[in-house]
Scaffold this motif. Structure first.
Motif, PDB file in Angstrom:
ATOM      1  N   UNK A 102      19.110  53.156  53.058  1.00 53.72           N
ATOM      2  CA  UNK A 102      20.181  52.159  53.177  1.00 53.72           C
ATOM      3  C   UNK A 102      20.643  51.677  51.807  1.00 53.72           C
ATOM      4  N   UNK A 103      19.708  51.539  50.874  1.00 51.19           N
ATOM      5  CA  UNK A 103      20.036  50.923  49.593  1.00 51.19           C
ATOM      6  C   UNK A 103      20.260  51.871  48.442  1.00 51.19           C
ATOM      7  N   UNK A 104      20.417  53.157  48.735  1.00 47.40           N
ATOM      8  CA  UNK A 104      20.572  54.143  47.664  1.00 47.40           C
ATOM      9  C   UNK A 104      21.829  54.987  47.865  1.00 47.40           C
ATOM     10  N   UNK A 105      22.559  55.222  46.785  1.00 49.51           N
ATOM     11  CA  UNK A 105      23.648  56.192  46.782  1.00 49.51           C
ATOM     12  C   UNK A 105      23.084  57.513  46.288  1.00 49.51           C
ATOM     13  N   UNK A 106      23.072  58.524  47.150  1.00 50.05           N
ATOM     14  CA  UNK A 106      22.529  59.816  46.756  1.00 50.05           C
ATOM     15  C   UNK A 106      23.407  60.435  45.673  1.00 50.05           C
ATOM     16  N   UNK A 107      22.765  61.041  44.686  1.00 47.26           N
ATOM     17  CA  UNK A 107      23.500  61.618  43.568  1.00 47.26           C
ATOM     18  C   UNK A 107      22.735  62.809  43.003  1.00 47.26           C
ATOM     19  N   UNK A 108      23.371  63.972  43.028  1.00 42.65           N
ATOM     20  CA  UNK A 108      22.758  65.166  42.460  1.00 42.65           C
ATOM     21  C   UNK A 108      23.042  65.261  40.978  1.00 42.65           C
ATOM     22  N   UNK A 109      22.589  66.323  40.358  1.00 44.60           N
ATOM     23  CA  UNK A 109      21.772  67.393  40.933  1.00 44.60           C
ATOM     24  C   UNK A 109      20.331  66.956  41.181  1.00 44.60           C
ATOM     25  N   UNK A 110      19.594  67.796  41.899  1.00 42.73           N
ATOM     26  CA  UNK A 110      18.203  67.480  42.258  1.00 42.73           C
ATOM     27  C   UNK A 110      17.246  68.075  41.230  1.00 42.73           C
ATOM     28  N   UNK A 111      16.460  67.203  40.613  1.00 42.93           N
ATOM     29  CA  UNK A 111      15.455  67.641  39.649  1.00 42.93           C
ATOM     30  C   UNK A 111      14.061  67.314  40.187  1.00 42.93           C
ATOM     31  N   UNK A 169       8.144  67.122  50.013  1.00 50.40           N
ATOM     32  CA  UNK A 169       9.445  66.796  49.423  1.00 50.40           C
ATOM     33  C   UNK A 169      10.532  67.034  50.461  1.00 50.40           C
ATOM     34  N   UNK A 170      11.378  66.041  50.662  1.00 49.24           N
ATOM     35  CA  UNK A 170      12.547  66.186  51.536  1.00 49.24           C
ATOM     36  C   UNK A 170      13.776  66.226  50.645  1.00 49.24           C
ATOM     37  N   UNK A 171      14.522  67.314  50.687  1.00 45.36           N
ATOM     38  CA  UNK A 171      15.665  67.491  49.797  1.00 45.36           C
ATOM     39  C   UNK A 171      16.842  68.095  50.561  1.00 45.36           C
ATOM     40  N   UNK A 172      18.052  67.792  50.074  1.00 51.70           N
ATOM     41  CA  UNK A 172      19.251  68.310  50.747  1.00 51.70           C
ATOM     42  C   UNK A 172      19.906  69.446  49.981  1.00 51.70           C
ATOM     43  N   UNK A 173      19.196  70.006  49.020  1.00 50.27           N
ATOM     44  CA  UNK A 173      19.786  71.114  48.266  1.00 50.27           C
ATOM     45  C   UNK A 173      18.783  71.789  47.358  1.00 50.27           C
ATOM     46  N   UNK A 174      19.271  72.741  46.566  1.00 57.97           N
ATOM     47  CA  UNK A 174      18.420  73.492  45.665  1.00 57.97           C
ATOM     48  C   UNK A 174      17.897  72.637  44.513  1.00 57.97           C
TER      49      UNK A 174
END
Length: 226
Positions: free
Chosen positions: A57-66, A98-103
């Protein structure tokens, strides 16, 4: 997992986002304690879920994923634990989910860390969610070939399991849970066998080996070692 967790606690982190709920404005954080506290530990699964809900709820997701900072943090925790107990005194095996939405976008550094972590009591499960591209993550899973870092060093055992959530969306939670934890028992056994029979291959705290051998030598001579 609760019955296997030390004191029933889990360290829970967020990565790849702007966690406004802990004071971030526009700065992307690569790793933060998901519960918003100084201590990342959550007591039981309910606290984990509460922290996750607060984070989403309190986070804006922002890539890239490290992944580097997460794996460095975990490696440091394992090293400190082994340095404290010694290899023979260690009773902990560390598992990261780890739960991730990308590479992963720092693949080379991640390979280096995982090759190093393959020598430690450690396993990682990566769960891919959403419709992102997870093709490169198969490299980390290393079911087809041995995971190798940019310098050519090879992992001494398989420690990563990749699960794409979408493949199990229609099959139910039981099948998903079996897949998520499916490789973990064998990975644990592989490490324990190496600890007993191929000790030279795994990480051992500096100085511990000589201390043990010294104690054994003194015992054989009828004396004592401090």
């Amino acid at each position: 997992m609760c019955k296997y967790a030390k004191n029933g606690c889990f360290n829970v982190y967020g990565f790849g986002g702007i966690p406004h709920y802990i004071g971030y404005k526009n700065q992307v954080s690569r790793l933060w304690n998901l519960n918003g506290k100084d201590d990342a530990r959550c007591q039981g699964t309910m606290e984990v879920l509460n922290a996750y809900q607060k984070g989403i709820i309190g986070t804006t997701l922002a890539g890239p994923s490290y992944f580097r900072e997460l794996f460095e943090t975990v490696k440091s925790q394992i090293t400190e634990s082994l340095d404290r107990t010694g290899l023979d005194g260690n009773r902990l095996y560390h598992v990261v989910i780890i739960i991730t939405d990308g590479n992963c976008h720092d693949m080379e550094e991640t390979k280096r860390l995982l090759v190093s972590l393959s020598k430690m009591p450690f396993s990682a499960v990566v769960i891919g969610v959403g419709d992102g591209d997870f093709a490169e993550m198969e490299i980390l899973d290393a079911d087809g070939e041995v995971l190798t870092d940019p310098e050519g060093n090879e992992a001494i055992r398989d420690i990563v399991q990749l699960v794409q959530y979408g493949d199990f969306a229609d099959l139910g939670q039981r099948e998903l849970a079996l897949e998520v934890l499916g490789e973990l028992p064998d990975q644990f056994v592989d490490y324990m066998v190496m600890r007993e029979n191929e000790r030279h291959k795994i990480y051992e705290p500096p100085g511990k080996t000589s201390q043990i051998k010294s104690a054994e030598r003194e015992k054989n001579l009828g004396g004592a070692a401090e």
